[in-house]
Motif scaffolding. Sequence first.
Motif, PDB file in Angstrom:
ATOM      1  N   VAL A 583      55.771  68.239  26.947  1.00 41.00           N
ATOM      2  CA  VAL A 583      56.686  68.126  25.816  1.00 41.00           C
ATOM      3  C   VAL A 583      55.959  67.358  24.721  1.00 41.00           C
ATOM      4  O   VAL A 583      55.491  66.236  24.957  1.00 41.00           O
ATOM      5  N   ALA A 584      55.839  67.962  23.556  1.00 40.97           N
ATOM      6  CA  ALA A 584      55.024  67.400  22.481  1.00 40.97           C
ATOM      7  C   ALA A 584      55.402  65.954  22.172  1.00 40.97           C
ATOM      8  O   ALA A 584      56.585  65.600  22.100  1.00 40.97           O
ATOM      9  N   HIS A 585      54.351  65.107  22.021  1.00 43.60           N
ATOM     10  CA  HIS A 585      54.475  63.711  21.578  1.00 43.60           C
ATOM     11  C   HIS A 585      55.229  62.830  22.572  1.00 43.60           C
ATOM     12  O   HIS A 585      55.751  61.770  22.210  1.00 43.60           O
ATOM     13  N   THR A 586      55.324  63.248  23.817  1.00 44.55           N
ATOM     14  CA  THR A 586      55.942  62.427  24.858  1.00 44.55           C
ATOM     15  C   THR A 586      55.095  62.546  26.117  1.00 44.55           C
ATOM     16  O   THR A 586      54.119  63.301  26.164  1.00 44.55           O
ATOM     17  N   ASP A 587      55.478  61.779  27.144  1.00 45.26           N
ATOM     18  CA  ASP A 587      54.794  61.927  28.433  1.00 45.26           C
ATOM     19  C   ASP A 587      55.596  62.815  29.385  1.00 45.26           C
ATOM     20  O   ASP A 587      55.333  62.851  30.586  1.00 45.26           O
ATOM     21  N   ALA A 588      56.583  63.527  28.841  1.00 42.61           N
ATOM     22  CA  ALA A 588      57.415  64.413  29.666  1.00 42.61           C
ATOM     23  C   ALA A 588      56.770  65.791  29.807  1.00 42.61           C
ATOM     24  O   ALA A 588      55.926  66.200  28.997  1.00 42.61           O
ATOM     25  N   PHE A 589      57.165  66.500  30.852  1.00 43.92           N
ATOM     26  CA  PHE A 589      56.716  67.887  31.049  1.00 43.92           C
ATOM     27  C   PHE A 589      57.848  68.668  31.697  1.00 43.92           C
ATOM     28  O   PHE A 589      58.780  68.098  32.281  1.00 43.92           O
ATOM     29  N   THR A 590      57.758  69.972  31.605  1.00 37.92           N
ATOM     30  CA  THR A 590      58.740  70.870  32.201  1.00 37.92           C
ATOM     31  C   THR A 590      58.007  71.996  32.938  1.00 37.92           C
ATOM     32  O   THR A 590      57.007  72.521  32.423  1.00 37.92           O
ATOM     33  N   VAL A 591      58.497  72.340  34.114  1.00 40.23           N
ATOM     34  CA  VAL A 591      57.968  73.476  34.875  1.00 40.23           C
ATOM     35  C   VAL A 591      59.075  74.519  34.980  1.00 40.23           C
ATOM     36  O   VAL A 591      60.198  74.205  35.416  1.00 40.23           O
ATOM     37  N   HIS A 592      58.768  75.737  34.569  1.00 41.11           N
ATOM     38  CA  HIS A 592      59.706  76.852  34.677  1.00 41.11           C
ATOM     39  C   HIS A 592      59.243  77.733  35.836  1.00 41.11           C
ATOM     40  O   HIS A 592      58.187  78.366  35.750  1.00 41.11           O
ATOM     41  N   ILE A 593      60.006  77.742  36.908  1.00 40.71           N
ATOM     42  CA  ILE A 593      59.650  78.513  38.108  1.00 40.71           C
ATOM     43  C   ILE A 593      60.388  79.843  38.047  1.00 40.71           C
ATOM     44  O   ILE A 593      61.621  79.898  38.143  1.00 40.71           O
ATOM     45  N   ASP A 594      59.643  80.923  37.852  1.00 40.50           N
ATOM     46  CA  ASP A 594      60.207  82.282  37.779  1.00 40.50           C
ATOM     47  C   ASP A 594      60.441  82.778  39.210  1.00 40.50           C
ATOM     48  O   ASP A 594      59.505  83.130  39.927  1.00 40.50           O
ATOM     49  N   LEU A 595      61.697  82.780  39.620  1.00 37.80           N
ATOM     50  CA  LEU A 595      62.036  83.163  40.991  1.00 37.80           C
ATOM     51  C   LEU A 595      61.718  84.617  41.279  1.00 37.80           C
ATOM     52  O   LEU A 595      61.595  85.029  42.456  1.00 37.80           O
ATOM     53  N   ARG A 596      61.567  85.433  40.236  1.00 36.86           N
ATOM     54  CA  ARG A 596      61.268  86.845  40.435  1.00 36.86           C
ATOM     55  C   ARG A 596      59.880  87.054  41.042  1.00 36.86           C
ATOM     56  O   ARG A 596      59.597  88.118  41.584  1.00 36.86           O
ATOM     57  N   ARG A 597      59.030  86.018  40.956  1.00 35.19           N
ATOM     58  CA  ARG A 597      57.685  86.153  41.530  1.00 35.19           C
ATOM     59  C   ARG A 597      57.662  85.871  43.029  1.00 35.19           C
ATOM     60  O   ARG A 597      56.642  86.044  43.684  1.00 35.19           O
ATOM     61  N   LEU A 598      58.783  85.417  43.561  1.00 32.63           N
ATOM     62  CA  LEU A 598      58.819  85.036  44.972  1.00 32.63           C
ATOM     63  C   LEU A 598      59.323  86.204  45.814  1.00 32.63           C
ATOM     64  O   LEU A 598      60.308  86.854  45.460  1.00 32.63           O
ATOM     65  N   THR A 599      58.674  86.449  46.909  1.00 28.41           N
ATOM     66  CA  THR A 599      59.142  87.461  47.853  1.00 28.41           C
ATOM     67  C   THR A 599      60.272  86.873  48.688  1.00 28.41           C
ATOM     68  O   THR A 599      60.522  85.663  48.679  1.00 28.41           O
ATOM     69  N   ALA A 600      60.967  87.734  49.399  1.00 33.55           N
ATOM     70  CA  ALA A 600      62.083  87.271  50.223  1.00 33.55           C
ATOM     71  C   ALA A 600      61.584  86.322  51.301  1.00 33.55           C
ATOM     72  O   ALA A 600      60.534  86.540  51.914  1.00 33.55           O
ATOM     73  N   GLY A 601      62.340  85.232  51.518  1.00 34.89           N
ATOM     74  CA  GLY A 601      61.987  84.263  52.547  1.00 34.89           C
ATOM     75  C   GLY A 601      62.190  82.840  52.078  1.00 34.89           C
ATOM     76  O   GLY A 601      62.751  82.573  51.010  1.00 34.89           O
ATOM     77  N   LEU A 602      61.716  81.909  52.876  1.00 35.64           N
ATOM     78  CA  LEU A 602      61.846  80.482  52.583  1.00 35.64           C
ATOM     79  C   LEU A 602      60.618  79.999  51.831  1.00 35.64           C
ATOM     80  O   LEU A 602      59.477  80.291  52.223  1.00 35.64           O
TER      81      LEU A 602
END
Length: 667
Positions: A583-602
Amino acid sequence: MADPTVSVIIAAYNAMPYVTRCINSVIEQSIGRNALEVIVVNDGSTDGTAEEVDRIASTHADLIRVIHQKNSGGPSAPRNVGLTHARGKFVFFLDADDYLGPEALERMVGMAEENGTDIVLGKMVGVGGRGLPMSMFKSNQPKTDVFHSRVYWALNPLKLFRRDFLERHGLRFPTGLPIGEDQPFTAMAYLRASGISVVADYDCLFCTLREDGGNTTVRTKGAEPRLRFLPHMIDLLLEHVPPGPDRDHLAHRHLTVEVQQLLGHLAREPRPQQEKHLARLAEIIDPLWHEGMNDRLSAMARLRLHLVRHRMLDEVLELVEFERELAHSKVATPVLVEGGRAYARYPFFRDPARAVPDACYDVTDQLGVRHHVHRAELRGTTLHLAGHAYLHRVETRDVTTHLLLRERNRGTEYRLPVTHTPTPHLGTDEDQGRYTYDHAGFDATVDLATAANGTPLPDGLWDISLTIGTQGITREVRIGSKRAEHLPNTPTTHLLTGLGDQPRAVTLYTTKPHGNYTLDIGENKHPVRRHLTLDTPRWSAGEPSELVVKGRCTLAAWPQDALVAVLTAGDGTADEVFPAVPVAHTDAFTVHIDLRRLTAGLWRGELRLGPWSMPLPPLPQDAPPTKWRHRGLRWYAKPETNGNGKQLAVRVGRVRLVRGAVRRLAR
């Protein structure tokens, strides 16, 4: 009634109006009334002190006991009386014109109990211009002894003592000495103690210089009273401390403090007494002072003792006056630099008529070191340092300053060059501008990838110093305690590549309490994981096929694209990597996890930063499943309830329409 924790013994003689504040400071101690008893011994006061202590005691009968006696001539007898009546586990001797900080006894008792020590020194503060020894209060000392500390420079008894220790050794204050009666008592206690503690981070004792000059040492004039107690102390050392470094360490105090004070009194006496007292002083110090001690002594002390030993009265008197003027002057004594040594131009230097040895003027090892850092930063693998450094009173000619990196535990050293830079007008703000240092600047650029003789600097704590060289004299000094205000005093940790096969943690920080710079390479004191924090993951409000993880990374720098979230299939056969977006000008960050890339399972998640990793927190227990469409099919993700509860676990699968319809009909 249970015995108190501390008995505070107050010897009071003509102590108005100070005694009121003194006693009240004890009554108000944070340790609590139930832990205290106060024993006031009125030593024949004639100024209203007796009436005042009786008045205070009448309102605190459960706490204060007053003992009245005829005047004994000094504080020894009343202190001994108080000690005889004391019931506390500890005793504290308090002068009636002094007072305690609110938490003093609680802190000192805590230090004694925690470390099993017999004596505790609390930091002293002078009030009204009172001069006090302070060298022993640079930092807390949980457990030390008289030979490996500076406690012997505080020979007053205003300390916390374990009472059974005093009784076991039969320690009492000698009577009959007009001044200095506390020194034999305190010295023997130091020598017998199984341990001594120092509380330096709190103002425990406030010692007052009385406006009426009523302090005993101020009231008692002349050299003769001091010549009476000094032999007691020297005989004590000769009897109880074998010859060697330990005795020399203690003798240093008497050969400097006492001799200087005594000569100040001697200088104000008639000539016949001066000659008599100087001869007596020379006899007293002779068994204690030997040439092997000179490295411990300042040049001024060496000169003073030389003149005393040779009974050079006129020279002694001239030196006393010189020291008096020097104490009030804002200009330090010039030095002569010759053959790589520095000699102070004190009186009689190289005067053939006096023939005082040059060794009495050698201040090479005592030269003050001045330094200031105005740049200290790590960029990539390069450490940049810049500032100035010089030896006080020594002109900056033939400068040979180097940067020194020394590993604290192994002692490995690397000496690195600096660029010498001009510093016009440096020195004009001290000594009335008499000494200038126009070539004292340094600029150092250190590549950590090659600093160890062409190889990367190994893991360790690397203390940063300068070896300041000028005119053939070299002194070493840790740097950082004097630095520009804009330089941070908080550690800055970097993850750097180019120092090995994997990124390495490098922290530039300042030590406590001294504030000097050190490089921590390899997480010795500054773990990387402390810089990573994660919030609870959430389903994206606008995109049901997305899991959002937010966090903070307080590292000063790390390799680009190295911070990622990784989801691993339950059987460990597959990883999906998702970058952390700052996140610009801060020490924060964000991760966007696209669930569509995951195959069925745990799938289980963790945050990775190079070789470092930490689990992603689990979803809230009440988080509902999320559903989305992908390529015409319906999918879902839901928290896995049978995980370990400390790591993100989600189960991903396709929505089975037929199976769902059957379940609805079965209801």
